[in-house]
Scaffold this motif. Structure first.
Motif, short mmCIF file in Angstrom:
data_model
loop_
_atom_site.label_atom_id
_atom_site.label_comp_id
_atom_site.label_asym_id
_atom_site.label_seq_id
_atom_site.Cartn_x
_atom_site.Cartn_y
_atom_site.Cartn_z
N VAL A 314 0.99 -0.97 0.03
CA VAL A 314 -0.22 -0.18 -0.12
C VAL A 314 0.71 1.56 -0.22
CG1 VAL A 314 -2.09 1.24 1.18
CG2 VAL A 314 -1.83 -1.27 1.77
N GLY A 315 0.69 1.79 -0.86
CA GLY A 315 1.59 3.24 -1.62
C GLY A 315 1.38 4.50 -0.75
N SER A 316 2.27 5.61 -1.00
CA SER A 316 1.61 7.04 -0.70
C SER A 316 2.20 7.55 -1.60
CB SER A 316 2.75 7.71 0.25
OG SER A 316 4.06 7.51 -0.38
N GLU A 317 1.52 8.94 -2.59
CA GLU A 317 1.37 8.79 -3.94
C GLU A 317 3.11 9.25 -4.42
OE1 GLU A 317 3.41 12.97 -2.19
OE2 GLU A 317 1.80 11.07 -1.32
N ILE A 320 3.91 5.76 -6.10
CA ILE A 320 2.81 4.61 -6.21
C ILE A 320 2.55 4.66 -7.22
CG2 ILE A 320 0.53 5.99 -6.20
CD1 ILE A 320 1.07 1.95 -5.32
N PHE A 321 2.35 6.11 -7.95
CA PHE A 321 1.77 5.82 -9.65
C PHE A 321 3.88 6.15 -10.70
CE2 PHE A 321 1.98 10.23 -8.63
CZ PHE A 321 2.04 11.43 -8.94
N ASP A 322 4.60 6.37 -10.26
CA ASP A 322 5.92 5.97 -10.61
C ASP A 322 6.40 4.77 -11.99
OD1 ASP A 322 8.69 6.48 -10.96
OD2 ASP A 322 9.15 7.81 -9.41
N SER A 323 6.34 5.66 -12.76
CA SER A 323 6.73 4.76 -13.68
C SER A 323 8.19 3.83 -13.62
CB SER A 323 6.41 4.63 -15.52
OG SER A 323 7.06 5.96 -15.57
N ARG A 330 11.59 -5.72 -11.01
CA ARG A 330 11.47 -6.61 -12.54
C ARG A 330 10.83 -8.61 -12.15
NH1 ARG A 330 16.65 -4.95 -12.34
NH2 ARG A 330 17.25 -6.58 -10.82
N HIS A 331 11.00 -8.68 -10.47
CA HIS A 331 10.09 -10.14 -10.41
C HIS A 331 8.83 -9.98 -9.35
CE1 HIS A 331 14.71 -11.31 -8.84
NE2 HIS A 331 14.70 -11.25 -10.07
N HIS A 332 8.38 -8.07 -10.56
CA HIS A 332 6.74 -8.30 -10.27
C HIS A 332 6.05 -8.38 -8.64
CE1 HIS A 332 5.45 -8.25 -14.40
NE2 HIS A 332 6.76 -9.61 -14.60
N ILE A 333 7.34 -7.98 -7.79
CA ILE A 333 7.32 -8.04 -6.41
C ILE A 333 5.95 -6.88 -5.51
CG2 ILE A 333 8.31 -6.69 -4.25
CD1 ILE A 333 10.82 -7.97 -4.43
N LEU A 334 5.94 -5.53 -6.45
CA LEU A 334 4.90 -4.60 -6.28
C LEU A 334 3.35 -4.97 -7.17
CD1 LEU A 334 6.98 -1.87 -6.40
CD2 LEU A 334 5.79 -3.37 -4.39
N ASP A 335 3.38 -6.36 -7.64
CA ASP A 335 2.44 -6.13 -9.02
C ASP A 335 1.11 -6.34 -7.62
OD1 ASP A 335 4.14 -6.34 -10.46
OD2 ASP A 335 3.42 -8.36 -12.04
N GLY A 336 0.05 -5.46 -7.85
CA GLY A 336 -0.95 -5.24 -7.49
C GLY A 336 -1.41 -4.67 -6.20
N ALA A 337 0.00 -3.54 -6.37
CA ALA A 337 0.28 -2.54 -5.34
C ALA A 337 -1.67 -1.15 -5.57
CB ALA A 337 1.05 -2.20 -5.76
N ILE A 338 -2.03 -1.14 -4.62
CA ILE A 338 -3.11 0.04 -3.85
C ILE A 338 -2.27 1.11 -3.41
CG2 ILE A 338 -3.93 -1.25 -2.31
CD1 ILE A 338 -6.42 -0.75 -3.71
N GLY A 339 -2.29 1.70 -4.01
CA GLY A 339 -2.28 3.15 -3.08
C GLY A 339 -2.75 4.30 -3.54
N LEU A 340 -2.89 5.74 -3.61
CA LEU A 340 -3.09 7.32 -3.67
C LEU A 340 -1.97 7.52 -4.07
CD1 LEU A 340 -4.15 7.95 0.24
CD2 LEU A 340 -4.98 7.01 -2.05
N ILE A 484 -7.43 7.05 -6.38
CA ILE A 484 -6.66 4.87 -6.12
C ILE A 484 -6.42 4.56 -6.88
CG2 ILE A 484 -7.57 3.16 -4.44
CD1 ILE A 484 -9.46 5.09 -3.12
N ILE A 485 -5.17 3.93 -7.23
CA ILE A 485 -4.24 3.70 -8.16
C ILE A 485 -4.22 2.03 -7.73
CG2 ILE A 485 -2.66 3.44 -9.60
CD1 ILE A 485 -4.11 5.75 -10.13
N ASN A 486 -3.79 1.40 -9.08
CA ASN A 486 -4.13 -0.49 -8.69
C ASN A 486 -3.34 -0.98 -9.73
OD1 ASN A 486 -6.20 -3.70 -8.92
ND2 ASN A 486 -4.25 -2.84 -7.38
#
Length: 873
Positions: A314-317, A320-323, A330-340, A484-486
């Motif tokens: 769960v991430g802060s702004e 969370i939307f930093d490409s 690379r290992h998809h550790i953050l896949d499914g992360a959700i935040g603002l 809210i970004i997923n």
């Protein structure tokens, strides 16, 4: 917001600047340059100058200073394309305003933009340079060094800690050679502490305060039922203040933190490794990361190295939307992360302007060279770093094309932040437009000062060309709205930042968080919401019992006690049922208690009723036999009137037991005890009369005795009447003072209501029983005395035996009655009535019936009269 770092070893330089700023203004001020001049990286002249402070570099070279000589200037490293994008957004806004005919039509804006390298000390130096300038004055020593402000406002910095330091220096302090209170507008500093206008009165920002973001994150975590989470924060003002607000709100919502650790991008590897170990050892599956994008970048390298998957982030702004963070995963550790994130924005023409970097070549050759070499991974021949460059790097021509380049500079995912820079510049322009009285032209004779502009900028309210509203509240903050970004995977293995909800702090508390009807992806690309709790929820019928020394989210579920229920989830208490109700087997509802009383329908009540009726008919049958043989000697002996009266009273005794069966009512309660008391006294009085007749008859056979004349039939009737009237009077007094009444007994049995007759006055009840007992004992004594009289048929023996049974029954009745629960106490009382009645009936009358029916030869006057019984009897 974003990264706020520790004070570097250039603290000495900052201390020098602050000491210089704290000198009191004297009558004459020496005007000379102190320290090395700070030169802007980007510069454009204009009628009114704006300052810009950005981090074109994200780090610097650490050096060991011995302080025996002046420390050398800070050497910046790690070119940061993001900081340059922010600067380009400011340049775009300035040039757009200069080309506008509606806003500041005859006034041109210029800018001085400095690079801080992510250093707080260098940021303060840049702010002082913007406020006071770097020119070495030629004024004589006795001339005051007071000049107009060099810039009107300062745009920046992106991080909270540098903003706090800058706002502290240029805001409320009147620095020598500076006569104005400057203000700054930040586009990315979100620390809630900057909303304190007593400390930072000249600070404004175009991004919401973390107070709202932290609370929104707590509500988001609670929405998905995650009550047991881990927390990682940036070790700076942004992370520490943001996480403090999140922790406070989470505790109010019942969310617990298993751990809370801090990280900073310059931390040694062993400290970051310790954080990794904490995550591995934890039981929580959700991690709230309140990190700047630079700190998240460092942490991501370690997470990738350890392949730490399976956690819901769960991430802060900030990240969370930093490409770029997504590309590092690379290992998809953050896949499914959700935040603002800041709401998406589009500013027409800005993307093209940001990517057009060639004009910078004429502005700042050194900076342009470094930027170009990093952007295209090449080297110019005359570059300072060409000697140390690797031999396989190609040579820069200066005509490279950005079309095929894909890196953080060409990535426009931070357009919402670029828009914040854009809105900040326009806010200053609108305030200037008002102060200068611009219509078709502006009043150039007015020299605007920052303090006046600050007063006006607080009151502005306008819309950009894209329709975005711009205004500041009393704390200098904009309205708090977030998307809210997923993080959702794509077919090509990349990540899509999908907007799945909105958060609007201006709405009512129950409507602020609004998740859209979209599919969400969670950790490991699962569509199922992961579970992250210290203890499973307590279902209805149970209550929570906390573990000593552990957070409130760790507990055991204990079943509610009997008579208590809980029909909600995760309750800490069970509710006591109303006395007329009892808990069901699941302990989640109160059900009406079963009402218990001795009824005719149940087996025990039916048997007692049958016994009562059997006794009644038996007594009637005996009475019928006696009536049919009423003239026989055995019936006429010992006063046949008392015998028939005794049979009548025994019939009433059998019948009165029926009043104890059935649902108690007001009348039945009064009837059962009084009828029982009166009928038994009548019965005992008749037996007592018959006993006294036997004794008196024996005494009458003695010479000179005339006792029988004092105890004839009339006296016998009167004695029975007198004994019975006494009991009637006792009953009347009892009924008039405190009569028995129906009562619901909730105490005897937990799960049942016993309908019983309360005694009213215990004294009255025991007086009735006591009087019966006195008569029974008296009768027993008299019969016992007459048991050996020399008669062929001595009734005293049978009376003695019957009274012995009677007394035995009622003596054993008392403990049996007291110890019997509910309806069984009533059954014991009925049994005592029937047993004593049957005892009297069988002992006194059955022997006579035996003679009448089976031994008629003994039913003669001769047999009845012994030699000692007079003929008169």
């Amino acid at each position: 917001m974003m990264s706020i770092q520790r004070w570097p070893e250039q603290g000495w330089t900052l201390l020098q600047l602050l000491l210089m700023a704290s000198f009191s203004q004297a009558e004459e001020l020496l005007c000379r340059q102190r320290g090395d001049p700070e030169n802007p990286q980007l510069l454009m002249d204009g009628d009114i100058m704006l300052g810009g402070i950005f981090s074109f570099h994200s780090n610097w070279k650490n050096r060991r200073e011995n302080y025996t000589q002046r420390p050398s200037p800070l050497e910046c490293t790690s070119l940061n394309f993001r900081g340059f994008q922010f600067a380009q957004a400011m340049r775009f806004a300035v040039e757009e305003i200069n080309n506008s005919t509606d806003l500041l039509p005859t006034v041109s804006l210029g800018y001085k933009i400095y690079d801080t390298c992510g250093s707080i000390a260098r940021g303060v130096r840049a702010a002082l340079a913007l406020a006071n300038g770097n020119e070495v004055t030629s004024a004589p020593s006795n001339t005051p060094c007071i000049r107009p402000a060099q810039v009107l406002a300062i745009m920046g910095e992106q991080s909270s800690s540098p903003c706090m330091a800058i706002a502290t220096v240029i805001g409320p302090l009147h620095i020598p050679m500076v006569i104005h209170v400057f203000f700054q507008i930040s586009y990315f500093a979100t620390c809630a502490c900057l909303s304190d206008k007593t400390k930072y009165p000249s600070f404004l920002r175009t991004i919401p305060s973390d107070y709202y973001q932290s609370r929104a994150l707590a509500f988001l975590v609670k929405h998905f039922g995650w009550t047991w989470v881990g927390a990682i924060r940036s070790n700076n003002d942004y992370g520490n203040n943001g996480m403090a607000i999140f922790t406070e709100t989470a505790q109010q919502l019942g969310v617990c933190l298993e751990y809370s650790v801090a990280v900073f991008r310059t931390d040694p590897p062993e400290k970051i490794q310790k954080i990794i170990d904490i995550i591995k050892a934890s039981t929580s599956k959700v991690i709230v990361a309140f990190l700047s994008h630079m700190d998240m970048d460092v942490l991501m390298h370690e997470l990738t190295h350890h392949n730490l998957t399976g956690y819901q982030w769960v991430g802060s702004e900030s990240w969370i939307f930093d490409s770029q963070i997504a590309k590092l995963d690379r290992h998809h550790i953050l896949d499914g992360a959700i935040g603002l994130s800041i709401p998406k924005a589009h500013v027409s023409g800005m993307r093209e302007f940001i990517l057009d970097v060639k004009p910078l070549n004429s502005t700042s050759a050194d900076f342009f060279t470094e930027f170009w070499e990093t952007l295209f991974s090449c080297k110019f021949k005359q570059s300072k770093s060409s000697s140390s460059s690797s031999g396989n790097q190609r040579e820069c021509t200066g005509d490279e094309d950005l079309t095929g380049v894909h890196n953080s500079f060409t990535d426009m995912s931070l357009m919402p932040i670029f828009n914040n820079v854009y809105k900040g510049v326009y806010a200053v322009a609108h305030a200037l437009h008002r102060v200068l009285g611009c219509n078709e032209t502006c009043n150039n004779k007015v020299q605007p000062d920052p303090f006046t502009i600050l007063q006006h900028i607080r009151k502005i309210h306008f819309k950009t060309k894209e329709g975005d509203e711009v205004y500041f509240n009393e704390d200098g903050d904009p309205a708090a709205k977030y998307e809210i970004i997923n993080w959702q995977p794509t077919e090509h293995g990349a990540v899509d930042f999908v907007t799945v909800g909105l958060y609007d702090a201006s709405l009512a508390s129950d409507k602020q968080l609004n998740l859209l009807n979209k599919s969400l992806f969670f950790a490991q690309n699962s569509k199922l919401v992961p579970v992250s709790v210290c203890s499973e929820m307590c279902h209805p019928g149970t209550r929570k019992v906390l573990h000593k020394g552990k957070p409130v989210c760790c507990f055991d579920c204990i079943r509610c006690a009997e008579g208590e229920i809980n029909n909600v989830t995760d309750s800490v208490t069970c509710v006591q049922c109303h006395p007329e109700f009892w808990s069901n087997e699941r302990r989640d509802a109160c059900v009406k208690k079963e009402i218990e009383f001795l009824s005719y329908e149940e087996i025990m009540g039916a048997l007692l009723t049958a016994a009562s009726l059997f006794g009644t008919f038996t007594t009637a049958f005996v009475a019928l036999i006696f009536f049919m043989h009423r003239k026989s000697p055995i019936v006429r002996a010992n006063n046949s009137e008392l015998s028939f009266l005794l049979l009548f009273s025994l019939t009433l005794c059998f019948l009165c037991s029926l009043s104890f069966i059935g649902q108690p009512s007001e009348w039945s309660c009064m009837l059962r005890h009084t009828a029982f008391g009166i009928t038994f006294v009548l019965c005992i009085s008749c037996i007592l009369g018959k006993t006294m007749v036997v004794l008196m008859a024996f005494r009458a056979t003695l010479p000179g005795s005339n006792m029988m004349k004092w105890f004839g039939p009339t006296q016998q009737r009167l004695s029975v009447l007198a004994f019975t009237l006494i009991q009637i009077v006792i009953c009347i007094i009892w009924l008039t003072s405190s009569p028995p009444f129906p009562l619901k007994n909730f105490q005897e049995l937990k799960d049942k209501i016993i309908l019983e007759c309360a005694l009213g006055s215990a004294v009255g009840y025991w007086a009735v029983l006591g009087y019966i007992g006195i008569l029974a004992i008296l009768c027993f004594i008299l019969a016992f005395l007459a048991r050996k009289l020399p008669d062929n048929f001595n009734e005293a023996k049978f009376i003695t035996f019957s009274m012995l049974i009677f007394c035995a029954v009622w003596i054993t009745f008392i403990p049996a009655y007291v110890s019997s629960p509910g309806k069984f106490s009533v059954a014991v009382e009925i049994f005592a009535i029937l047993a004593s009645s049957f005892g009297l009936l069988f002992c006194i009358f059955i022997p006579k019936c035996y003679i009448i029916l089976l031994k008629p030869e003994k039913n003669t006057k001769k047999n009845m009269m012994g030699k000692m019984i007079p003929n008169s009897f």
